[in-house]
Design a protein around this motif. Structure first.
Motif, PDB file in Angstrom:
ATOM      1  N   UNK A 184       0.843  -1.190   0.000  1.00 15.59           N
ATOM      2  CA  UNK A 184       0.000   0.000   0.000  1.00 15.59           C
ATOM      3  C   UNK A 184       0.882   1.246   0.000  1.00 15.59           C
ATOM      4  N   UNK A 185       0.420   2.285  -0.666  1.00 15.91           N
ATOM      5  CA  UNK A 185       1.165   3.537  -0.762  1.00 15.91           C
ATOM      6  C   UNK A 185       0.419   4.644  -0.038  1.00 15.91           C
ATOM      7  N   UNK A 186       1.116   5.364   0.802  1.00 22.80           N
ATOM      8  CA  UNK A 186       0.519   6.441   1.588  1.00 22.80           C
ATOM      9  C   UNK A 186      -0.227   7.428   0.699  1.00 22.80           C
ATOM     10  N   UNK A 187      -1.459   7.746   1.094  1.00 21.79           N
ATOM     11  CA  UNK A 187      -2.252   8.728   0.376  1.00 21.79           C
ATOM     12  C   UNK A 187      -3.039   8.174  -0.791  1.00 21.79           C
ATOM     13  N   UNK A 188      -2.761   6.933  -1.195  1.00 23.53           N
ATOM     14  CA  UNK A 188      -3.497   6.328  -2.298  1.00 23.53           C
ATOM     15  C   UNK A 188      -4.808   5.735  -1.781  1.00 23.53           C
ATOM     16  N   UNK A 189      -5.844   5.793  -2.617  1.00 23.73           N
ATOM     17  CA  UNK A 189      -7.139   5.231  -2.271  1.00 23.73           C
ATOM     18  C   UNK A 189      -7.309   3.885  -2.950  1.00 23.73           C
ATOM     19  N   UNK A 227      -5.312  -1.615  11.556  1.00 16.11           N
ATOM     20  CA  UNK A 227      -6.307  -1.746  10.492  1.00 16.11           C
ATOM     21  C   UNK A 227      -6.414  -0.471   9.662  1.00 16.11           C
ATOM     22  N   UNK A 228      -6.396  -0.612   8.343  1.00 15.79           N
ATOM     23  CA  UNK A 228      -6.659   0.485   7.428  1.00 15.79           C
ATOM     24  C   UNK A 228      -8.128   0.484   7.016  1.00 15.79           C
ATOM     25  N   UNK A 229      -8.737  -0.680   7.049  1.00 18.50           N
ATOM     26  CA  UNK A 229     -10.155  -0.839   6.758  1.00 18.50           C
ATOM     27  C   UNK A 229     -10.670  -2.005   7.580  1.00 18.50           C
ATOM     28  N   UNK A 270     -10.931   2.794   1.002  1.00 18.15           N
ATOM     29  CA  UNK A 270     -10.160   3.375   2.089  1.00 18.15           C
ATOM     30  C   UNK A 270      -8.925   4.041   1.504  1.00 18.15           C
ATOM     31  N   UNK A 271      -8.345   4.945   2.281  1.00 17.33           N
ATOM     32  CA  UNK A 271      -7.105   5.619   1.891  1.00 17.33           C
ATOM     33  C   UNK A 271      -6.006   5.194   2.846  1.00 17.33           C
ATOM     34  N   UNK A 272      -4.890   4.736   2.296  1.00 18.34           N
ATOM     35  CA  UNK A 272      -3.785   4.269   3.127  1.00 18.34           C
ATOM     36  C   UNK A 272      -3.139   5.443   3.854  1.00 18.34           C
ATOM     37  N   UNK A 324      -7.300   2.964  -6.916  1.00 17.02           N
ATOM     38  CA  UNK A 324      -8.184   3.773  -7.742  1.00 17.02           C
ATOM     39  C   UNK A 324      -7.433   4.960  -8.320  1.00 17.02           C
ATOM     40  N   UNK A 325      -7.776   5.295  -9.548  1.00 18.73           N
ATOM     41  CA  UNK A 325      -7.221   6.498 -10.148  1.00 18.73           C
ATOM     42  C   UNK A 325      -7.968   7.708  -9.617  1.00 18.73           C
ATOM     43  N   UNK A 326      -7.383   8.889  -9.787  1.00 12.12           N
ATOM     44  CA  UNK A 326      -8.014  10.115  -9.299  1.00 12.12           C
ATOM     45  C   UNK A 326      -9.401  10.313  -9.896  1.00 12.12           C
ATOM     46  N   UNK A 327      -9.585   9.839 -11.151  1.00 12.92           N
ATOM     47  CA  UNK A 327     -10.864  10.056 -11.830  1.00 12.92           C
ATOM     48  C   UNK A 327     -11.988   9.253 -11.206  1.00 12.92           C
ATOM     49  N   UNK A 328     -11.641   8.222 -10.421  1.00 16.64           N
ATOM     50  CA  UNK A 328     -12.663   7.337  -9.880  1.00 16.64           C
ATOM     51  C   UNK A 328     -12.812   7.432  -8.370  1.00 16.64           C
ATOM     52  N   UNK A 329     -12.246   8.465  -7.793  1.00 20.70           N
ATOM     53  CA  UNK A 329     -12.408   8.661  -6.367  1.00 20.70           C
ATOM     54  C   UNK A 329     -13.719   9.379  -6.097  1.00 20.70           C
ATOM     55  N   UNK A 330     -14.448   8.896  -5.093  1.00 23.44           N
ATOM     56  CA  UNK A 330     -15.702   9.540  -4.723  1.00 23.44           C
ATOM     57  C   UNK A 330     -15.402  10.913  -4.138  1.00 23.44           C
ATOM     58  N   UNK A 331     -16.000  11.970  -4.669  1.00 23.45           N
ATOM     59  CA  UNK A 331     -15.713  13.299  -4.128  1.00 23.45           C
ATOM     60  C   UNK A 331     -16.226  13.438  -2.708  1.00 23.45           C
ATOM     61  N   UNK A 332     -15.606  14.343  -1.950  1.00 21.37           N
ATOM     62  CA  UNK A 332     -16.082  14.623  -0.603  1.00 21.37           C
ATOM     63  C   UNK A 332     -17.545  15.049  -0.675  1.00 21.37           C
TER      64      UNK A 332
END
Length: 608
Positions: free
Chosen positions: A263-268, A295-297, A314-316, A352-360
């Protein structure tokens, strides 16, 4: 002058016609070319990303190529042919796939997991491969005895980890591969299909897990059962089957897992899986560090006998090269001694790529004024007798008392929660079920809808009678990682039958929970005979409670001081009808059953 121009035009006309004919021929040939794409990856749990590259993909009657660093490949062939796809690499069992007739661009849905350990290249992993590795054992890259084919996990040394991978796939052959699913990629009518390297989406991209479709049996998955639990595992028809006789004392008494994954920090990331159970129950999916168990999730998933897709994000918070995905099937809320089987399939963990992240879901900062705008609702307008909308609600299931010595067993049975004439009916029934004397339902939006701040409102007609306890309330979506009450609880409406005219609104947090919660009540007439609206307006550092639009309670950060105000993150909603418990007491001879909580709608608004 005019004569010369005319002659020039006549001379150019045949050339133009030839060009048009040539272009039409090229287009005809281009239209007959289609492409097949997919991903290839090694089938062992600690495979690093650099191992995805270098697999040769050959197509009879078409192109050959090698996979890139993501394991992606794309090959072309003539439309209408029925080719064979072959995937090979030194040290792996060659995989051959007889494709159906290809008429348009197509993709292989699941990654093509490749069996590692065929050192001798005879398409079977056996003792001769282990002997070959043993001859180069403990040799580092560049040393005289080093044999590159023997170094399966590419850590620059031939060691025990390479032998372990071979042992995992021991006696596997090319017959161990199962034909993958191939999906067509629709093209616009009248156009020539084209394809390009895809940007990963929630349904595409490289699966960080191996053998998530269980096409190779239980390969790459580990299993644990502790004393007090009784269970067996198998792979049946491409599904992971956990046959359970006793769940044991703890959630982790029975679990299976795969790791490590990176897992990479900040990646979803998105964890997805299909699951069902022969009895209604919950399981606990988790992504955690393999050594510290941080636990991350971690959450719960409600299962019924219908195979259902579950998707979690989840975001790492940190880099982790030693994470794992784990599914706990022990006693989540209660010990289930009834024999049953949990089936799982199509497990994936994808970045997930940035284009597929659920917006706040809400603006930042949250607006201090403005009109309320509807952002989520359920009007319960489904067919009479149907279950609640599964895209909006899931179930809590069990009969453990729920920390309050409650007497009901919560089910996902339609007789306990169903749609009737534009209403949700939650029905408490006096019946013996899994050791309890009552059944009812508890619905929640966890994993379906969660929000930070807003106006949350339900229009309801309440049940009545001693020992009856309906509620419309909320919990912090971090409950599975921080636990209660640190996650926070907001009770929008609570009612107990022994106080037939009172409605309570309460918050529970660290050091002000249970009987010490910050609470208020109001008197309302005809709660069981008429519909009333119950709502909160939740904004930064303040929550306001209303009945039928009339304010009766306000809580602020100063109300809980010096304790912590924990209402600054997303919460999910819950609707339930409990029977008995420490607060309402048990039903008595005056209590009639069945009892029903009737919900006309649930709506959520946010400031605009």
């Amino acid at each position: 002058m005019c004569t010369r121009k005319k002659a020039t035009y006549l001379l150019c006309l045949p050339i133009a016609l030839l060009i048009v004919v040539f272009l039409n021929i090229c287009n005809a040939f281009a239209a007959d070319i289609v492409k097949i794409s997919g991903y290839v990856k090694p089938c062992f749990s600690n495979a690093s990303a650099n191992l995805n590259t270098g697999f040769r993909v050959e197509l009879t009657g078409g192109q050959s190529t090698t996979t890139n660093s993501s394991g992606y490949f794309e090959v072309s062939l003539e439309r209408g042919t029925q080719p064979q796809l072959k995937v090979c690499k030194s040290g792996y069992i060659t995989r051959s796939i007889n494709l159906p007739t290809v008429t348009q661009n197509s993709k292989i849905t699941d990654s093509l997991d490749m069996l590692a350990g065929d050192i001798n290249g005879d398409n079977i992993i056996n003792m001769s491969d282990i002997i070959t590795v043993a001859l180069s054992f403990n040799s580092a890259k560049g040393s005289p005895n080093y044999n590159e084919v023997c170094e399966i996990n590419m850590d620059n040394c031939i060691n025990m980890s390479d032998i372990v991978i071979i042992a995992m796939n021991f006696n596997k052959t090319s017959d161990s591969y199962i034909k993958p699913v191939i999906d067509a990629i629709p093209a616009t009518p009248g156009s020539t299909p084209t394809i390009s390297t895809p940007t990963p989406t929630s349904d595409s991209g490289l699966n960080l897990l191996s053998n998530g479709s269980f096409s190779l049996g239980t390969t790459s998955w580990s299993y644990w059962i502790e004393s007090g639990a009784l269970s067996t595992i198998s792979a049946i028809n491409g599904e992971y089957a956990v046959d359970i006789t006793s769940t044991g004392p703890n959630p982790h008494s029975i679990h299976f897992y795969q790791g490590p994954v990176k897992l990479t920090k900040g990646k979803t990331y998105q964890l997805s899986f299909d699951a069902r159970s022969t009895v209604d129950r919950e399981i606990r999916p988790t992504v955690e560090n393999s050594a510290t168990y941080a636990a991350y999730l971690t959450t719960t998933a409600s299962l019924t006998n219908q195979m259902t897709r579950h998707t979690l994000k989840f975001t790492a918070p940190a880099d982790d090269t030693n994470a794992r995905v784990l599914f706990s099937m022990g006693s989540i809320f209660e010990n289930i001694n009834q024999r049953h089987t949990v089936y799982m399939d199509n497990i994936s963990l994808k970045e997930l790529s940035d284009a597929n992240l659920t917006p706040t879901p809400l603006p930042t900062p949250y607006p201090s004024s403005g009109q309320w705008k509807l952002v989520w609702n359920d009007e319960f307008d489904g067919a009479n007798g149907s279950k609640p909308d599964s895209s909006k609600w899931t179930y809590d299931i069990g009969g453990s008392g729920w920390g309050n010595n409650e007497l009901q067993y919560y089910t996902s049975n339609v007789k306990n929660a169903y749609i009737d004439s534009g209403n949700l009916i939650i029905k408490a029934i006096a019946e013996s079920y899994n050791g309890m004397n009552y059944t009812s339902a508890r619905l929640k939006t966890l994993g379906k809808f969660e929000a930070q701040y807003g106006k949350f409102e339900a229009k309801m007609k309440l049940p009545f009678g001693q020992g009856i306890w309906p509620a419309f309330w909320m919990l912090g979506n971090d409950i599975n990682s921080t636990s209660w009450p640190a996650c926070g609880e907001i009770d929008i409406m609570e009612f107990i039958g022994k106080e037939p005219a009172n409605i309570y609104g309460t918050i529970h947090g660290p050091d002000y929970c249970g009987g010490e919660g910050k609470s208020a009540k109001t008197t309302v007439a005809s709660l069981s005979q008429e519909y009333h609206t119950f709502s909160i307006e939740w904004e930064p550092e303040v929550i306001r409670w209303y009945v039928d639009g009339k304010l009766y309670h306000t809580a602020t950060a100063s109300s809980v001081s010096p304790n912590k105000w924990v209402y600054d993150h997303p919460f999910f909603m819950i609707l339930n009808l409990a029977v008995g418990g420490n607060w309402p007491g048990s039903p008595d001879s005056t209590t009639n059953f069945p009892q029903t909580l009737t919900v006309d709608y649930v709506r959520v608004y946010q400031r605009q």
